[in-house]
Motif scaffolding. Structure first.
Motif, PDB file in Angstrom:
ATOM      1  N   GLU A  41       0.862  -1.344  -0.185  1.00  0.00           N
ATOM      2  CA  GLU A  41      -0.001  -0.012   0.090  1.00  0.00           C
ATOM      3  C   GLU A  41       0.894   1.113   0.066  1.00  0.00           C
ATOM      4  OE1 GLU A  41      -2.391  -0.748   3.626  1.00  0.00           O
ATOM      5  OE2 GLU A  41      -3.754  -1.963   2.508  1.00  0.00           O
ATOM      6  N   GLY A  42       2.050   1.378   0.054  1.00  0.00           N
ATOM      7  CA  GLY A  42       3.111   2.265  -0.243  1.00  0.00           C
ATOM      8  C   GLY A  42       3.683   2.769   1.193  1.00  0.00           C
ATOM      9  N   TYR A  43       3.561   1.881   2.418  1.00  0.00           N
ATOM     10  CA  TYR A  43       4.257   2.303   3.560  1.00  0.00           C
ATOM     11  C   TYR A  43       5.523   2.153   3.832  1.00  0.00           C
ATOM     12  CZ  TYR A  43      -0.747   3.913   4.903  1.00  0.00           C
ATOM     13  OH  TYR A  43      -1.882   4.529   4.941  1.00  0.00           O
ATOM     14  N   MET A  44       6.262   1.165   2.966  1.00  0.00           N
ATOM     15  CA  MET A  44       7.460   0.865   3.195  1.00  0.00           C
ATOM     16  C   MET A  44       7.707   0.238   4.691  1.00  0.00           C
ATOM     17  SD  MET A  44       9.497   4.041   1.020  1.00  0.00           S
ATOM     18  CE  MET A  44      11.066   3.497   1.910  1.00  0.00           C
ATOM     19  N   ALA A  45       6.877  -0.637   5.024  1.00  0.00           N
ATOM     20  CA  ALA A  45       6.623  -1.301   6.198  1.00  0.00           C
ATOM     21  C   ALA A  45       7.887  -2.410   6.622  1.00  0.00           C
ATOM     22  CB  ALA A  45       5.271  -1.607   6.548  1.00  0.00           C
ATOM     23  N   GLU A  46       8.315  -2.455   7.611  1.00  0.00           N
ATOM     24  CA  GLU A  46       9.343  -3.166   8.080  1.00  0.00           C
ATOM     25  C   GLU A  46       9.008  -3.833   9.675  1.00  0.00           C
ATOM     26  OE1 GLU A  46      13.263  -2.032   9.173  1.00  0.00           O
ATOM     27  OE2 GLU A  46      12.741  -0.233   8.046  1.00  0.00           O
ATOM     28  N   ILE A  47       9.299  -4.928  10.120  1.00  0.00           N
ATOM     29  CA  ILE A  47       9.201  -5.230  11.438  1.00  0.00           C
ATOM     30  C   ILE A  47      10.618  -5.491  11.987  1.00  0.00           C
ATOM     31  CG2 ILE A  47       6.889  -6.283  11.323  1.00  0.00           C
ATOM     32  CD1 ILE A  47       8.092  -9.090  11.075  1.00  0.00           C
ATOM     33  N   ARG A  48      10.830  -5.471  13.372  1.00  0.00           N
ATOM     34  CA  ARG A  48      11.985  -5.765  14.162  1.00  0.00           C
ATOM     35  C   ARG A  48      11.597  -6.450  15.436  1.00  0.00           C
ATOM     36  NH1 ARG A  48      14.901  -0.066  13.327  1.00  0.00           N
ATOM     37  NH2 ARG A  48      15.252  -0.036  10.954  1.00  0.00           N
ATOM     38  N   LEU A  49      12.538  -7.457  15.633  1.00  0.00           N
ATOM     39  CA  LEU A  49      11.998  -8.231  16.819  1.00  0.00           C
ATOM     40  C   LEU A  49      12.767  -7.122  17.964  1.00  0.00           C
ATOM     41  CD1 LEU A  49      11.037 -10.773  18.067  1.00  0.00           C
ATOM     42  CD2 LEU A  49      13.439 -11.699  17.436  1.00  0.00           C
ATOM     43  N   LEU A  50      11.903  -7.284  18.890  1.00  0.00           N
ATOM     44  CA  LEU A  50      12.510  -6.503  20.136  1.00  0.00           C
ATOM     45  C   LEU A  50      12.523  -7.372  21.341  1.00  0.00           C
ATOM     46  CD1 LEU A  50      10.190  -3.651  20.134  1.00  0.00           C
ATOM     47  CD2 LEU A  50      12.502  -3.538  19.238  1.00  0.00           C
ATOM     48  N   PRO A  51      13.272  -7.352  22.223  1.00  0.00           N
ATOM     49  CA  PRO A  51      13.300  -8.092  23.615  1.00  0.00           C
ATOM     50  C   PRO A  51      12.109  -8.654  24.234  1.00  0.00           C
ATOM     51  CG  PRO A  51      15.161  -6.606  23.664  1.00  0.00           C
ATOM     52  CD  PRO A  51      14.246  -6.242  22.682  1.00  0.00           C
ATOM     53  N   ASP A  52      11.110  -7.565  24.015  1.00  0.00           N
ATOM     54  CA  ASP A  52       9.746  -7.976  24.646  1.00  0.00           C
ATOM     55  C   ASP A  52       8.661  -7.920  23.545  1.00  0.00           C
ATOM     56  OD1 ASP A  52       9.979  -5.169  24.149  1.00  0.00           O
ATOM     57  OD2 ASP A  52       9.011  -4.625  25.857  1.00  0.00           O
ATOM     58  N   GLY A  53       8.838  -8.013  22.413  1.00  0.00           N
ATOM     59  CA  GLY A  53       7.870  -8.057  21.304  1.00  0.00           C
ATOM     60  C   GLY A  53       8.329  -7.802  19.882  1.00  0.00           C
ATOM     61  N   TRP A  54       7.589  -6.931  19.237  1.00  0.00           N
ATOM     62  CA  TRP A  54       7.986  -6.694  17.736  1.00  0.00           C
ATOM     63  C   TRP A  54       7.796  -4.772  17.789  1.00  0.00           C
ATOM     64  CZ3 TRP A  54       5.419 -10.747  19.358  1.00  0.00           C
ATOM     65  CH2 TRP A  54       5.812 -11.846  18.918  1.00  0.00           C
ATOM     66  N   LEU A  55       8.473  -4.466  16.454  1.00  0.00           N
ATOM     67  CA  LEU A  55       8.032  -3.045  16.171  1.00  0.00           C
ATOM     68  C   LEU A  55       7.703  -3.030  14.785  1.00  0.00           C
ATOM     69  CD1 LEU A  55       8.552  -0.364  17.641  1.00  0.00           C
ATOM     70  CD2 LEU A  55      10.695  -0.339  16.354  1.00  0.00           C
ATOM     71  N   LEU A  56       6.557  -2.656  14.506  1.00  0.00           N
ATOM     72  CA  LEU A  56       6.024  -2.514  12.864  1.00  0.00           C
ATOM     73  C   LEU A  56       6.344  -0.979  12.802  1.00  0.00           C
ATOM     74  CD1 LEU A  56       4.413  -3.371  10.483  1.00  0.00           C
ATOM     75  CD2 LEU A  56       2.165  -2.728  11.778  1.00  0.00           C
ATOM     76  N   ILE A  57       7.345  -0.986  11.623  1.00  0.00           N
ATOM     77  CA  ILE A  57       7.615   0.309  11.149  1.00  0.00           C
ATOM     78  C   ILE A  57       7.107   0.930  10.062  1.00  0.00           C
ATOM     79  CG2 ILE A  57       9.589   1.926  10.678  1.00  0.00           C
ATOM     80  CD1 ILE A  57      11.301  -0.178  12.717  1.00  0.00           C
ATOM     81  N   GLU A  58       6.452   2.040   9.904  1.00  0.00           N
ATOM     82  CA  GLU A  58       5.829   2.335   8.378  1.00  0.00           C
ATOM     83  C   GLU A  58       6.990   3.448   8.198  1.00  0.00           C
ATOM     84  OE1 GLU A  58       1.250   1.089   8.958  1.00  0.00           O
ATOM     85  OE2 GLU A  58       1.988   3.377   9.305  1.00  0.00           O
TER      86      GLU A  58
END
Length: 84
Positions: free
Chosen positions: A12-29
Motif C-alpha cells: 500500500e506504499g508504507y514501506m513497512a518493516e518489522i523488527r524483533l525486540l526483547p519484549d515483542g516486535w516493532l512494526l515500522i512504517e
C-alpha cells in the motif's frame, strides 16, 4: 501475522518493516502515502491504530511509539505479546 501485515502495508506504499525486540516486535512504517490527508484529518491515524489493535486483540497489546504527525520521522507500533 505481523510479517503479513508489514507485507500488505508495503504493498500500500508504507514501506513497512518489522523488527524483533526483547519484549515483542516493532512494526515500522517508513513512508506515509496519506500524510497530506492525515494532516487534515487525524481520524486516519486513530483508525489505523484501532485497526492494528483489533487485528491483534487476542495476541498482543499494540501501542504507537512513533508518530509522523507528532514530529517523528516515521510511524511505528510496538506489539507486546499478551501473557498466556
Amino acid at each position: 501475522r505481523i510479517a503479513r501485515l508489514a507485507e500488505l502495508r508495503s504493498q500500500e506504499g508504507y514501506m513497512a518493516e518489522i523488527r524483533l525486540l526483547p519484549d515483542g516486535w516493532l512494526l515500522i512504517e517508513n513512508h506515509c502515502p496519506i500524510c497530506a490527508a492525515a494532516e487534515s484529518c487525524q481520524q486516519f491515524c486513530r483508525t489505523e491504530l484501532a485497526l492494528f489493535q483489533q487485528l491483534f486483540v487476542d495476541s498482543a497489546k499494540v501501542t504507537r511509539v512513533d508518530h509522523l504527525l507528532s514530529g517523528a520521522r516515521r510511524c511505528a507500533y510496538k506489539l507486546v505479546p499478551l501473557a498466556a
